[in-house]
Scaffold this motif. Structure first.
Motif, mmCIF file in Angstrom:
data_model
loop_
_atom_site.group_PDB
_atom_site.id
_atom_site.type_symbol
_atom_site.label_atom_id
_atom_site.label_comp_id
_atom_site.label_asym_id
_atom_site.label_seq_id
_atom_site.Cartn_x
_atom_site.Cartn_y
_atom_site.Cartn_z
ATOM 1 N N ALA A 33 -89.379 48.584 22.787
ATOM 2 C CA ALA A 33 -90.049 47.384 22.290
ATOM 3 C C ALA A 33 -90.141 46.294 23.345
ATOM 4 C CB ALA A 33 -89.308 46.861 21.063
ATOM 5 N N ASN A 34 -89.193 46.246 24.257
ATOM 6 C CA ASN A 34 -89.194 45.201 25.278
ATOM 7 C C ASN A 34 -89.845 45.624 26.586
ATOM 8 O OD1 ASN A 34 -87.837 42.812 24.149
ATOM 9 N ND2 ASN A 34 -86.216 44.295 23.753
ATOM 10 N N ALA A 35 -90.244 46.868 26.676
ATOM 11 C CA ALA A 35 -90.899 47.344 27.899
ATOM 12 C C ALA A 35 -92.406 47.225 27.745
ATOM 13 C CB ALA A 35 -90.524 48.803 28.158
ATOM 14 N N THR A 36 -93.068 46.995 28.851
ATOM 15 C CA THR A 36 -94.530 46.995 28.797
ATOM 16 C C THR A 36 -94.998 48.420 28.549
ATOM 17 O OG1 THR A 36 -94.758 47.367 31.165
ATOM 18 C CG2 THR A 36 -94.677 45.057 30.425
ATOM 19 N N GLU A 37 -96.240 48.534 28.167
ATOM 20 C CA GLU A 37 -96.782 49.849 27.851
ATOM 21 C C GLU A 37 -96.657 50.806 29.042
ATOM 22 O OE1 GLU A 37 -101.182 50.841 27.024
ATOM 23 O OE2 GLU A 37 -100.314 50.331 25.078
ATOM 24 N N GLU A 38 -96.866 50.268 30.250
ATOM 25 C CA GLU A 38 -96.794 51.103 31.446
ATOM 26 C C GLU A 38 -95.366 51.537 31.757
ATOM 27 O OE1 GLU A 38 -98.102 47.877 31.687
ATOM 28 O OE2 GLU A 38 -100.156 48.471 31.328
ATOM 29 N N ASP A 39 -94.386 50.749 31.331
ATOM 30 C CA ASP A 39 -92.990 51.025 31.668
ATOM 31 C C ASP A 39 -92.199 51.724 30.565
ATOM 32 O OD1 ASP A 39 -93.326 49.875 34.155
ATOM 33 O OD2 ASP A 39 -92.730 47.880 33.459
ATOM 34 N N GLN A 40 -92.837 52.021 29.443
ATOM 35 C CA GLN A 40 -92.105 52.630 28.332
ATOM 36 C C GLN A 40 -91.569 54.013 28.676
ATOM 37 O OE1 GLN A 40 -94.602 52.413 24.859
ATOM 38 N NE2 GLN A 40 -94.095 50.259 24.493
ATOM 39 N N ALA A 41 -92.321 54.795 29.402
ATOM 40 C CA ALA A 41 -91.847 56.130 29.777
ATOM 41 C C ALA A 41 -90.643 56.031 30.712
ATOM 42 C CB ALA A 41 -92.969 56.925 30.442
ATOM 43 N N VAL A 42 -90.699 55.091 31.662
ATOM 44 C CA VAL A 42 -89.585 54.901 32.592
ATOM 45 C C VAL A 42 -88.354 54.406 31.838
ATOM 46 C CG1 VAL A 42 -88.788 53.588 34.589
ATOM 47 C CG2 VAL A 42 -91.108 54.498 34.542
ATOM 48 N N ALA A 43 -88.545 53.461 30.910
ATOM 49 C CA ALA A 43 -87.421 52.933 30.134
ATOM 50 C C ALA A 43 -86.774 54.041 29.303
ATOM 51 C CB ALA A 43 -87.889 51.794 29.233
ATOM 52 N N THR A 44 -87.597 54.885 28.697
ATOM 53 C CA THR A 44 -87.074 55.994 27.892
ATOM 54 C C THR A 44 -86.320 56.985 28.776
ATOM 55 O OG1 THR A 44 -88.912 55.752 26.352
ATOM 56 C CG2 THR A 44 -87.712 57.825 26.278
ATOM 57 N N ALA A 45 -86.894 57.317 29.924
ATOM 58 C CA ALA A 45 -86.235 58.256 30.839
ATOM 59 C C ALA A 45 -84.903 57.698 31.336
ATOM 60 C CB ALA A 45 -87.155 58.568 32.017
ATOM 61 N N CYS A 46 -84.876 56.413 31.660
ATOM 62 C CA CYS A 46 -83.620 55.795 32.114
ATOM 63 C C CYS A 46 -82.572 55.805 31.009
ATOM 64 C CB CYS A 46 -83.872 54.373 32.599
ATOM 65 S SG CYS A 46 -84.708 54.315 34.190
ATOM 66 N N SER A 47 -83.013 55.576 29.778
ATOM 67 C CA SER A 47 -82.084 55.614 28.648
ATOM 68 C C SER A 47 -81.434 56.993 28.539
ATOM 69 C CB SER A 47 -82.827 55.278 27.353
ATOM 70 O OG SER A 47 -82.010 55.498 26.231
ATOM 71 N N TYR A 48 -82.250 58.035 28.605
ATOM 72 C CA TYR A 48 -81.710 59.391 28.523
ATOM 73 C C TYR A 48 -80.845 59.723 29.735
ATOM 74 C CZ TYR A 48 -84.438 60.476 24.396
ATOM 75 O OH TYR A 48 -84.931 60.489 23.130
#
Length: 176
Positions: A33-48
């Motif tokens: 929710a706090n990541a931009t659309e372009e950064d959502q995949a990176v944020a998800t990958a970093c979380s995992y």
């Protein structure tokens, strides 16, 4: 302290599992929710990535604590003889070795295993306590504006550019 209450251990594991699921889901939703659309995949990958690394490091540290506590307790209870060293080495390698021990030594080794496991859980409680304390320093960011979903203005040309802005529901917004 009783360390052989199977129902208590099972109940504790259920509570921890549910809590972990809630925390992991909430943190992932917050990241996305706090990541931009372009950064959502990176944020998800970093979380995992950090979740996986945390699991590996946590298991490794706990196994180290359990093995060291087991070795120390067995050496303390069995003494420093060659026979005791053989028992310590074989018990740490395989639990099947317990079947070859006399009943008194087997009971002693099982008590040492219970105490070592308690030491491992003690480490996990300390880590969880540090995590709970550190969560108090996290800044909260609202995901809504005026009780509704926060509108993010994405356009056909990128965020905040052009004349065709879109709201959070994807509908075109007119500029006036």
């Amino acid at each position: 302290m009783a360390t052989n209450n199977t129902y208590g251990i099972a109940a504790g594991l259920v509570i921890v599992g549910i809590s972990n699921g809630i925390g992991v889901t909430a943190s992932l939703i917050g990241l996305i929710a706090n990541a931009t659309e372009e950064d959502q995949a990176v944020a998800t990958a970093c979380s995992y990535l950090f979740r996986s690394l945390g699991s590996v490091v946590g298991i490794s540290l706990t196994a180290t604590v359990v093995q060291q506590a087991l070795r120390n307790q067995l050496q303390e209870k069995l003494g420093n003889s060659d026979e005791a060293a053989t028992i310590v080495r074989n018990v740490r390698e395989s639990l099947d070795y317990l079947k070859t021990l006399d009943p008194a030594t087997r009971k002693l080794v099982r008590q040492c295993y219970g105490n070592a496991t308690t030491a491992g859980f003690g480490l996990l409680i300390a880590i969880a306590s540090l995590a709970a304390i550190s969560s108090g320093f996290v800044r909260e960011k609202s995901l809504s504006v005026d009780g509704g979903v926060a509108s993010q203005h994405y356009t056909d040309e990128g965020p905040g550019r052009g004349s065709k802005d879109r709201g959070s529901d994807g509908a075109l917004l007119t500029q006036g």
